[in-house]
Motif scaffolding. Structure first.
Motif, short mmCIF file in Angstrom:
data_model
loop_
_atom_site.label_atom_id
_atom_site.label_comp_id
_atom_site.label_asym_id
_atom_site.label_seq_id
_atom_site.Cartn_x
_atom_site.Cartn_y
_atom_site.Cartn_z
N ILE A 38 0.86 -1.19 0.00
CA ILE A 38 0.00 0.00 0.00
C ILE A 38 0.89 1.23 0.00
O ILE A 38 1.75 1.38 0.86
CB ILE A 38 -0.94 0.01 1.22
CG1 ILE A 38 -1.89 -1.19 1.14
CG2 ILE A 38 -1.72 1.31 1.28
CD1 ILE A 38 -2.79 -1.35 2.32
N GLY A 39 0.68 2.11 -0.96
CA GLY A 39 1.47 3.33 -1.07
C GLY A 39 0.65 4.54 -0.71
O GLY A 39 -0.56 4.47 -0.47
N LYS A 40 1.33 5.65 -0.65
CA LYS A 40 0.67 6.92 -0.34
C LYS A 40 1.14 7.93 -1.37
O LYS A 40 2.33 8.02 -1.68
CB LYS A 40 1.04 7.36 1.07
CG LYS A 40 0.27 8.54 1.58
CD LYS A 40 0.61 8.75 3.05
CE LYS A 40 -0.01 9.99 3.60
NZ LYS A 40 0.38 10.20 4.99
N MET A 41 0.21 8.70 -1.89
CA MET A 41 0.51 9.69 -2.92
C MET A 41 -0.11 11.02 -2.50
O MET A 41 -1.24 11.06 -2.04
CB MET A 41 -0.11 9.23 -4.25
CG MET A 41 0.04 10.22 -5.38
SD MET A 41 -0.91 9.77 -6.87
CE MET A 41 -0.32 8.14 -7.21
N ASP A 42 0.65 12.08 -2.65
CA ASP A 42 0.12 13.42 -2.44
C ASP A 42 -0.15 14.03 -3.81
O ASP A 42 0.72 14.02 -4.68
CB ASP A 42 1.13 14.30 -1.69
CG ASP A 42 1.31 13.89 -0.24
OD1 ASP A 42 0.32 13.52 0.40
OD2 ASP A 42 2.46 13.94 0.24
N LEU A 43 -1.35 14.54 -3.99
CA LEU A 43 -1.67 15.25 -5.23
C LEU A 43 -1.27 16.70 -5.05
O LEU A 43 -1.60 17.32 -4.02
CB LEU A 43 -3.16 15.13 -5.53
CG LEU A 43 -3.64 13.72 -5.84
CD1 LEU A 43 -5.16 13.67 -5.94
CD2 LEU A 43 -3.01 13.22 -7.14
N ASP A 44 -0.54 17.23 -6.00
CA ASP A 44 -0.06 18.60 -5.92
C ASP A 44 -1.21 19.60 -5.92
O ASP A 44 -2.23 19.39 -6.57
CB ASP A 44 0.88 18.91 -7.09
CG ASP A 44 2.18 18.13 -7.00
OD1 ASP A 44 2.59 17.76 -5.88
OD2 ASP A 44 2.78 17.88 -8.06
N GLY A 45 -1.00 20.67 -5.20
CA GLY A 45 -1.94 21.78 -5.26
C GLY A 45 -1.73 22.55 -6.54
O GLY A 45 -0.95 22.17 -7.40
N GLY A 46 -2.42 23.64 -6.68
CA GLY A 46 -2.28 24.45 -7.87
C GLY A 46 -3.63 24.67 -8.53
O GLY A 46 -4.68 24.41 -7.94
N LYS A 47 -3.59 25.12 -9.77
CA LYS A 47 -4.80 25.44 -10.51
C LYS A 47 -5.26 24.20 -11.28
O LYS A 47 -4.48 23.60 -12.02
CB LYS A 47 -4.56 26.60 -11.46
CG LYS A 47 -5.83 27.11 -12.14
CD LYS A 47 -5.54 28.30 -13.02
CE LYS A 47 -5.15 29.53 -12.26
NZ LYS A 47 -6.21 30.32 -11.71
N TYR A 48 -6.51 23.84 -11.08
CA TYR A 48 -7.12 22.71 -11.77
C TYR A 48 -8.43 23.17 -12.39
O TYR A 48 -9.14 23.99 -11.81
CB TYR A 48 -7.47 21.58 -10.79
CG TYR A 48 -6.30 20.75 -10.34
CD1 TYR A 48 -6.04 19.51 -10.91
CD2 TYR A 48 -5.46 21.19 -9.33
CE1 TYR A 48 -4.98 18.74 -10.49
CE2 TYR A 48 -4.39 20.42 -8.90
CZ TYR A 48 -4.16 19.19 -9.49
OH TYR A 48 -3.10 18.43 -9.07
N VAL A 49 -8.77 22.61 -13.53
CA VAL A 49 -10.14 22.68 -14.00
C VAL A 49 -10.83 21.47 -13.38
O VAL A 49 -10.27 20.38 -13.34
CB VAL A 49 -10.25 22.67 -15.54
CG1 VAL A 49 -9.65 21.43 -16.15
CG2 VAL A 49 -11.70 22.78 -15.96
N VAL A 50 -12.00 21.70 -12.82
CA VAL A 50 -12.79 20.63 -12.22
C VAL A 50 -14.14 20.62 -12.92
O VAL A 50 -14.88 21.59 -12.85
CB VAL A 50 -12.96 20.82 -10.70
CG1 VAL A 50 -13.81 19.71 -10.12
CG2 VAL A 50 -11.60 20.90 -10.01
N ALA A 51 -14.43 19.54 -13.62
CA ALA A 51 -15.68 19.41 -14.35
C ALA A 51 -16.49 18.30 -13.70
O ALA A 51 -16.02 17.16 -13.59
CB ALA A 51 -15.41 19.10 -15.82
N ARG A 52 -17.70 18.61 -13.26
CA ARG A 52 -18.57 17.64 -12.58
C ARG A 52 -19.55 17.04 -13.57
O ARG A 52 -20.20 17.74 -14.33
CB ARG A 52 -19.31 18.31 -11.44
CG ARG A 52 -20.27 17.35 -10.73
CD ARG A 52 -20.69 17.87 -9.40
NE ARG A 52 -19.55 17.70 -8.52
CZ ARG A 52 -19.54 18.07 -7.25
NH1 ARG A 52 -20.61 18.62 -6.71
NH2 ARG A 52 -18.47 17.89 -6.50
#
Length: 108
Positions: A38-52
């Motif tokens: 089992i690993g752990k990953m951090d998703l970087d912050g910053g500007k994202y487009v988020v489409a729902r």
């Protein structure tokens, strides 16, 4: 407030299907320790487009295609370095789920 994530490490338009890499995970507090397979990953912050979207099993390619083929080219943004991912939300019914498609972006 459990969220599940599908993190895509490759672009399916340039990577052969058998070589596509995907990480599947869930959100955990930062203090959680992992071990073994089992690993752990951090998703970087910053500007994202988020489409729902509300998506059924066969709707994912069309949603990704709309985001990259229609919205992004007219947005003034381009994809930035970093993985794109899906944040999976509530089940609408047996066939539909709320899904946020998240793509790191930078100005053109």
């Amino acid at each position: 407030d459990l969220k599940t994530f599908n993190v895509y490490h490759d672009d399916p338009s340039v990577t052969e299907e058998q070589n596509l890499r995907l990480s599947v995970g869930l959100n955990v507090p930062p203090v959680i320790k992992v071990d073994g397979k089992i690993g752990k990953m951090d998703l970087d912050g910053g500007k994202y487009v988020v489409a729902r979207f509300e998506l059924g099993p066969m709707d994912y390619p069309k949603a990704w295609g709309w985001l990259f083929g229609e919205w992004l080219p007219s947005s003034g943004f381009q994809p930035a370095d970093g993985p794109s991912f899906e944040m999976c939300g509530d089940k609408v019914d047996d066939d539909l789920h709320v899904v946020d498609i998240c793509v790191p972006v930078k100005p053109m």
